[in-house]
Design an enzyme around this catalytic site. Structure first.
Site, short mmCIF file in Angstrom:
data_model
loop_
_atom_site.label_atom_id
_atom_site.label_comp_id
_atom_site.label_asym_id
_atom_site.label_seq_id
_atom_site.Cartn_x
_atom_site.Cartn_y
_atom_site.Cartn_z
N HIS A 17 0.83 -1.21 0.00
CA HIS A 17 0.00 0.00 0.00
C HIS A 17 0.87 1.27 0.00
O HIS A 17 0.47 2.30 0.54
CB HIS A 17 -0.99 0.00 1.17
CG HIS A 17 -2.08 -1.02 0.98
ND1 HIS A 17 -3.22 -0.76 0.27
CD2 HIS A 17 -2.16 -2.32 1.37
CE1 HIS A 17 -3.99 -1.85 0.25
NE2 HIS A 17 -3.36 -2.82 0.90
N GLU A 140 -7.10 -1.90 -15.86
CA GLU A 140 -7.44 -2.24 -14.47
C GLU A 140 -8.23 -1.10 -13.81
O GLU A 140 -9.26 -1.32 -13.18
CB GLU A 140 -6.14 -2.50 -13.70
CG GLU A 140 -6.31 -2.81 -12.24
CD GLU A 140 -6.36 -4.30 -11.94
OE1 GLU A 140 -5.73 -5.08 -12.67
OE2 GLU A 140 -7.05 -4.67 -10.98
N ASP A 152 1.57 -3.95 -9.40
CA ASP A 152 1.41 -5.27 -10.00
C ASP A 152 1.84 -5.29 -11.46
O ASP A 152 2.57 -6.18 -11.91
CB ASP A 152 -0.05 -5.74 -9.88
CG ASP A 152 -0.52 -5.74 -8.45
OD1 ASP A 152 0.33 -5.71 -7.54
OD2 ASP A 152 -1.74 -5.78 -8.23
N TYR A 207 -10.27 -1.64 -0.43
CA TYR A 207 -9.05 -1.08 -1.01
C TYR A 207 -9.23 0.42 -1.29
O TYR A 207 -8.39 1.24 -0.93
CB TYR A 207 -8.71 -1.83 -2.30
CG TYR A 207 -7.40 -1.42 -2.92
CD1 TYR A 207 -6.24 -2.13 -2.64
CD2 TYR A 207 -7.31 -0.33 -3.78
CE1 TYR A 207 -5.03 -1.77 -3.21
CE2 TYR A 207 -6.13 0.05 -4.35
CZ TYR A 207 -4.98 -0.67 -4.06
OH TYR A 207 -3.78 -0.30 -4.62
C1 GLA Z 1 -2.88 -4.53 -4.86
C2 GLA Z 1 -2.80 -3.38 -5.84
C3 GLA Z 1 -1.42 -2.74 -5.86
C4 GLA Z 1 -0.93 -2.42 -4.45
C5 GLA Z 1 -1.15 -3.59 -3.52
C6 GLA Z 1 -0.83 -3.25 -2.09
O1 GLA Z 1 -2.09 -5.60 -5.28
O2 GLA Z 1 -3.10 -3.85 -7.14
O3 GLA Z 1 -1.44 -1.60 -6.67
O4 GLA Z 1 -1.52 -1.25 -3.96
O5 GLA Z 1 -2.47 -4.09 -3.57
O6 GLA Z 1 0.52 -3.02 -1.94
#
Ligand code: GLA
Length: 374
Positions: A17, A140, A152, A207
């Site tokens: 995060h 996404e 990611d 999230y």
């Molecule tokens: C998910 C999101 C990423 C990141 C992580 C937490 O995987 O896709 O962008 O924020 O959570 O680190």
């Protein structure tokens, strides 16, 4: 021309995060991932299909794959084709078939893996990685509607075998990436990936709530981005008229300390100090559990059981609210660790957890379809 691409899933070693807060992350790619096979079509239309149970094939024009017009798994695949066109990358009419061995919602970036495999197959490996990262992010964020950061997509496209990537999001959408040697096997260690089988979706509320809370904290502290603050600066700004409420303070504290932990973790790797690396992993988990509040009982039990069974460190990985934990463990303790976690889950009548090894794998690549195979 027909082409086949393979894109990995990812495990984030530490730095959770922090991406959307302008901070640091340290991901690796894992061997599990997605394979996409693309074949040109003569009729100007696009079709995507998947071997994933319950995934209906989708067919249409790129306009049909625009935000708000498509949902379900096809939003990731066809949404990536739409996003490529948005970024002025010409994508001919294609039929794309995908096959994945990274479970959706497991916190191993099944979505970025799918997007990247489609992006590389559709562009036959001829488009710069940065553009592909942007297209996958656009799909996404805008087509799927998950307000995630860039961790990611950057990880699965840029990863290098035997390495972690230190990704610095200080410049937001243009992260600075450096490779850090990461070879636990050489030190007699396993990186065990523990799938709790609790599934999550980042398009759901949790999230986005965390993102909004971080933005609120950044606004109050006048810190843009939040991840650029040191712990000293956080303490000195969090006073007087600028002071944070309890929730914002906990979120900010996690982000600021987590960025410092990533920096320290890279240092420990440079010195082959795996014990210290493990302690940082565990501290990261505690911060995600207590300050950021994105863990869950299954992740906490997996981490605690791993540590009790001799892991040097353990933590949840990815966005949280379910998914996977990782544990760094001396290889001869691995069977004991797996038994301990399975036993702890069975005692609570939870689903059987799943285990895999997290060896640092290669990033997305073209397997066939061009003279120049990356
Ligand atoms: C998910 C999101 C990423 C990141 C992580 C937490 O995987 O896709 O962008 O924020 O959570 O680190």
């Amino acid at each position: 021309m027909e082409s086949t691409a393979r894109a990995p899933g990812r495990v984030n070693l530490i730095g959770e995060h922090t991406d959307y807060n302008g901070g640091l992350c340290l991901p690796i790619a894992i061997p599990a991932g997605t394979t996409a096979h693309a074949r040109p079509r003569p009729d100007g239309r696009y079709r995507v299909s998947s071997t994933m149970p319950g995934a209906e094939p989708w067919e249409g024009s790129l306009d049909d794959a625009a935000p708000g017009r498509i949902d379900g798994w096809a939003a990731y695949a066809a949404g990536t084709l739409w996003a490529l066109r948005e970024l002025d990358v010409a994508v001919p009419a294609l039929e794309i078939a995908v096959d994945a061995d990274v479970p959706p919602g497991s916190g191993l970036s099944s979505s970025a893996s799918l997007e990247a495999a489609v992006a590389v197959a559709a562009t036959v490996g001829r488009v710069p990685l940065d553009v592909l990262v942007s297209a996958c992010r656009l799909a996404e964020n805008d087509v799927v509607g998950a307000p995630t950061g860039g961790l990611d997509q950057t990880a699965v496209l840029h990863a290098r075998v035997g390495h972690a990537l230190l990704v610095d999001f200080a410049n937001g959408d243009e992260p600075a990436i450096s490779e850090v040697a990461f070879d636990p096997a050489d030190a007699g260690l396993d990186l065990v990936v523990i799938d709790t089988r609790v599934r999550h979706a980042h398009a759901d509320g949790g999230y986005g709530d965390r993102r909004a809370e971080c933005e609120r904290a950044a606004h109050i502290l006048q810190a843009r981005p939040l991840g650029a603050l040191t712990t000293g600066e956080l303490a000195s700004r969090d006073t007087g008229a600028q002071h944070l409420d309890g929730v914002a303070r906990r979120r900010a504290r996690h982000v600021v300390r987590e960025v410092e932990r990533v920096r320290d973790a890279v240092d420990t790797l440079a010195h082959h100090d795996w014990a210290a690396f493990g302690l940082l992993m565990t501290a990261s988990h505690h911060s995600l559990r207590d300050d950021f509040e994105v863990s869950c009982d299954e992740l906490d039990v997996a981490v605690d059981a791993a540590l009790a069974a001799g892991a040097l460190g353990a933590r949840m990985t990815g966005g949280g609210f379910g998914g996977c934990a990782i544990a760094l463990v001396p290889r001869d303790h691995t069977p004991r660790l797996r038994r301990a976690i399975s036993g702890a889950f069975a005692a609570r009548t939870w689903q059987r957890p799943d285990f895999r090894r997290g060896s640092p794998a290669a990033g997305a690549r073209l397997i066939s379809g061009d003279d120049q195979v990356r």
